[in-house]
Design a protein around this motif. Sequence first.
Motif, PDB file in Angstrom:
ATOM      1  N   HIS A 281       0.797  -1.233   0.000  1.00  0.00           N
ATOM      2  CA  HIS A 281       0.000   0.000   0.000  1.00  0.00           C
ATOM      3  C   HIS A 281       0.826   1.278   0.000  1.00  0.00           C
ATOM      4  N   LEU A 282       2.118   1.195   0.313  1.00  0.00           N
ATOM      5  CA  LEU A 282       2.984   2.371   0.292  1.00  0.00           C
ATOM      6  C   LEU A 282       4.211   2.081  -0.562  1.00  0.00           C
ATOM      7  N   SER A 283       4.613   3.051  -1.363  1.00  0.00           N
ATOM      8  CA  SER A 283       5.854   2.909  -2.122  1.00  0.00           C
ATOM      9  C   SER A 283       7.039   3.188  -1.207  1.00  0.00           C
ATOM     10  N   ASN A 284       8.224   2.788  -1.658  1.00  0.00           N
ATOM     11  CA  ASN A 284       9.432   3.063  -0.885  1.00  0.00           C
ATOM     12  C   ASN A 284       9.573   4.549  -0.598  1.00  0.00           C
ATOM     13  N   GLN A 285       9.392   5.379  -1.635  1.00  0.00           N
ATOM     14  CA  GLN A 285       9.583   6.820  -1.473  1.00  0.00           C
ATOM     15  C   GLN A 285       8.524   7.418  -0.562  1.00  0.00           C
ATOM     16  N   GLU A 286       7.282   6.969  -0.687  1.00  0.00           N
ATOM     17  CA  GLU A 286       6.234   7.470   0.214  1.00  0.00           C
ATOM     18  C   GLU A 286       6.581   7.155   1.667  1.00  0.00           C
ATOM     19  N   ALA A 287       7.074   5.959   1.915  1.00  0.00           N
ATOM     20  CA  ALA A 287       7.381   5.555   3.282  1.00  0.00           C
ATOM     21  C   ALA A 287       8.501   6.403   3.877  1.00  0.00           C
ATOM     22  N   VAL A 288       9.592   6.609   3.130  1.00  0.00           N
ATOM     23  CA  VAL A 288      10.704   7.378   3.702  1.00  0.00           C
ATOM     24  C   VAL A 288      10.329   8.844   3.882  1.00  0.00           C
ATOM     25  N   GLU A 289       9.481   9.376   3.014  1.00  0.00           N
ATOM     26  CA  GLU A 289       9.054  10.770   3.177  1.00  0.00           C
ATOM     27  C   GLU A 289       8.179  10.941   4.421  1.00  0.00           C
ATOM     28  N   ILE A 290       7.360   9.951   4.713  1.00  0.00           N
ATOM     29  CA  ILE A 290       6.540  10.005   5.934  1.00  0.00           C
ATOM     30  C   ILE A 290       7.447  10.002   7.157  1.00  0.00           C
ATOM     31  N   VAL A 291       8.437   9.111   7.166  1.00  0.00           N
ATOM     32  CA  VAL A 291       9.346   9.036   8.311  1.00  0.00           C
ATOM     33  C   VAL A 291      10.139  10.330   8.456  1.00  0.00           C
ATOM     34  N   SER A 293       9.435  13.352   7.598  1.00  0.00           N
ATOM     35  CA  SER A 293       8.685  14.587   7.843  1.00  0.00           C
ATOM     36  C   SER A 293       7.837  14.559   9.106  1.00  0.00           C
ATOM     37  N   HIS A 294       7.983  13.514   9.941  1.00  0.00           N
ATOM     38  CA  HIS A 294       7.193  13.423  11.163  1.00  0.00           C
ATOM     39  C   HIS A 294       8.100  13.070  12.348  1.00  0.00           C
ATOM     40  N   PRO A 295       7.637  13.326  13.559  1.00  0.00           N
ATOM     41  CA  PRO A 295       8.435  12.983  14.750  1.00  0.00           C
ATOM     42  C   PRO A 295       8.715  11.488  14.826  1.00  0.00           C
ATOM     43  N   ARG A 296       9.811  11.144  15.501  1.00  0.00           N
ATOM     44  CA  ARG A 296      10.179   9.742  15.640  1.00  0.00           C
ATOM     45  C   ARG A 296       9.164   8.960  16.465  1.00  0.00           C
ATOM     46  N   VAL A 297       8.682   9.559  17.532  1.00  0.00           N
ATOM     47  CA  VAL A 297       7.791   8.844  18.436  1.00  0.00           C
ATOM     48  C   VAL A 297       6.519   8.437  17.686  1.00  0.00           C
ATOM     49  N   GLY A 298       6.252   7.139  17.648  1.00  0.00           N
ATOM     50  CA  GLY A 298       5.045   6.638  16.992  1.00  0.00           C
ATOM     51  C   GLY A 298       5.126   6.585  15.483  1.00  0.00           C
ATOM     52  N   ILE A 299       6.324   6.713  14.895  1.00  0.00           N
ATOM     53  CA  ILE A 299       6.400   6.777  13.438  1.00  0.00           C
ATOM     54  C   ILE A 299       6.057   5.441  12.782  1.00  0.00           C
ATOM     55  N   ALA A 300       6.403   4.319  13.411  1.00  0.00           N
ATOM     56  CA  ALA A 300       6.033   3.021  12.839  1.00  0.00           C
ATOM     57  C   ALA A 300       4.515   2.854  12.845  1.00  0.00           C
ATOM     58  N   ARG A 301       3.878   3.290  13.931  1.00  0.00           N
ATOM     59  CA  ARG A 301       2.415   3.236  13.992  1.00  0.00           C
ATOM     60  C   ARG A 301       1.806   4.117  12.900  1.00  0.00           C
ATOM     61  N   ARG A 302       2.418   5.283  12.668  1.00  0.00           N
ATOM     62  CA  ARG A 302       1.915   6.160  11.618  1.00  0.00           C
ATOM     63  C   ARG A 302       1.997   5.483  10.251  1.00  0.00           C
ATOM     64  N   LEU A 303       3.120   4.812   9.963  1.00  0.00           N
ATOM     65  CA  LEU A 303       3.253   4.106   8.686  1.00  0.00           C
ATOM     66  C   LEU A 303       2.201   3.009   8.546  1.00  0.00           C
ATOM     67  N   ALA A 304       1.992   2.236   9.610  1.00  0.00           N
ATOM     68  CA  ALA A 304       0.987   1.170   9.557  1.00  0.00           C
ATOM     69  C   ALA A 304      -0.400   1.756   9.301  1.00  0.00           C
ATOM     70  N   ARG A 305      -0.705   2.858   9.977  1.00  0.00           N
ATOM     71  CA  ARG A 305      -2.016   3.475   9.785  1.00  0.00           C
ATOM     72  C   ARG A 305      -2.181   4.032   8.375  1.00  0.00           C
ATOM     73  N   MET A 306      -1.112   4.614   7.830  1.00  0.00           N
ATOM     74  CA  MET A 306      -1.192   5.119   6.456  1.00  0.00           C
ATOM     75  C   MET A 306      -1.479   3.976   5.481  1.00  0.00           C
ATOM     76  N   ALA A 307      -0.848   2.819   5.717  1.00  0.00           N
ATOM     77  CA  ALA A 307      -1.110   1.658   4.864  1.00  0.00           C
ATOM     78  C   ALA A 307      -2.555   1.183   5.015  1.00  0.00           C
ATOM     79  N   LEU A 308      -3.059   1.176   6.256  1.00  0.00           N
ATOM     80  CA  LEU A 308      -4.440   0.766   6.491  1.00  0.00           C
ATOM     81  C   LEU A 308      -5.425   1.740   5.855  1.00  0.00           C
ATOM     82  N   GLN A 309      -5.126   3.016   5.946  1.00  0.00           N
ATOM     83  CA  GLN A 309      -5.990   4.011   5.318  1.00  0.00           C
ATOM     84  C   GLN A 309      -6.027   3.839   3.806  1.00  0.00           C
ATOM     85  N   GLU A 310      -4.869   3.516   3.217  1.00  0.00           N
ATOM     86  CA  GLU A 310      -4.822   3.293   1.783  1.00  0.00           C
ATOM     87  C   GLU A 310      -5.575   2.017   1.412  1.00  0.00           C
TER      88      GLU A 310
END
Length: 379
Positions: A281-291, A293-310
Motif C-alpha cells: 500500500h505504500l511505495s518506498n519513497q512514500e514511506a521514507v518521506e513520511i518518516v 517529515s514526522h516525529p520519531r515517536v510513533g512513526i512506525a504506527r503512523r506508517l501502519a495506519r497510512m497503509a491501512l488508510q490506503e
Amino acid sequence: MFSWLTRIATACWRPVQRYAHMYKDENVDDPLLWSKDIGRHSVGEYSFAVAQANESIEDHSQVETGRAATFVGVYDGHGGPDASQFVSDHLFLHLIRIARETGTISEDVIKNAFSATEDGFLAHVRRMRQVKPLIAAVGSCCLLGIIWRGALYIANLGDSRAVMGCVGRSNHIVAEQLTLDHNASVEEVRQELRSLHPDDSHIVVLKHGVWRVKGIIQVSRSIGDAYLKRPEFAIDPSVPRFRLPEPLTRPVLSAEPSVIRRVLRPHDKFLILASDGLWEHLSNQEAVEIVHSHPRVGIARRLARMALQEAARKREMRYVDLRRVEKGIRRFFHDDITVIVVFIDHEHLVQSSVDVPEISVRGFVDATGPSEFSVLDGM
C-alpha cells in the motif's frame, strides 16, 4: 471501606496504565494495531508497530538491543503462524550461538543461522505431520537487520523489504531499497528460477494474472514450505490447493538468504524493515518521506495506519469503518503488517560505550525480557 478499596485498585492500576501506554498508546480505537512508539538501540532509536488481519497473526517480529549491537527481525508467515513463530523463537538464538563459536558476525554466520533454523523447522514438520498434515505447507518469509561495529547486515528470504532513508541534495530524503523481493512477480526472480530449473516448463506459471512458482506460491525463498523442498513431505493430492503438476524430484524453493554488508555512511538516516503488508500500500519513497517529515515517536504506527488508510481507500471505505472489521474477515482488505523503523544517530557510531537497555521485544504479543546480545560486547 469503599474508598480504601478504590485506593488499592488505583495503586495497582497505575503501573498497568504505564505499561499499556508504552505499547498501546493511541491504539484504543483499533485493537488490532499494536505499537512500541519509541525505544533505544546501540546507535539510535527505533519505533515498532504491527497490525493484525488474519484470524491468527502470521507476522512475528522482534527487536534485540545491546550495548554493542542491534538485531531486528520481521517474519511474515503463510499457511499459518507455525513457521514464523518458530523463526522468532530460534533464528536469533542460532545467530548468537554461532557468533559466540566463531567470535564474529559475518555473512557466513548469518547464512549458517538461517540454515540451522530451516533444518530445525523441517525436523519439527517431520514430528508433527501425523497430527497436522498441512504443516508441510506452512512457511515464512524472513528479513533481518543487524548493526554491529559500524556496519549494517541485511539478510532476506521472501518478499519482506528493507529500505534505507538517505539524505540527498538539498536535504531531500531518498529511498534506497536494500533487498530484492523474492517474488515470482519480479522478472529477475523468474529468470533466476528458469535458469535453476531449465528442464521444468512449469517452474513459474501465470495463473489468474499472477506469477507463481509451480502455479502455487508467489515467493521463491522461505523457511518451511517443506512439500516444495523434499519429496518426503508431499501433501495428499486430494488437497487441490497444494497439488503439484508432477512429483517433486528437487527443491523448487530455497532457504538460502540474500545477505549484504554495508558500512553505514553519514547520509544513511534510518532503516525501514517491513513485511509486504506495508509495501502493498505504500511505495518506498512514500514511506521514507513520511518518516522524514514526522516525529520519531510513533512513526512506525503512523506508517501502519497510512497503509491501512490506503487499504480502506482502495475498497472505497473509510478507515473508521475498516478498524471495526474483525480479524480474519479483515484479511480480505489487507494483510498482517509489521513495520520497524531504525534511526541511525551517527554520533553514537564513534562512541565506545552507550548506555542501552539489553532487552528483547516481540511484536504484537507484548513480550519483553532480557536479550542475549550482551555476548557480543567483548567481540
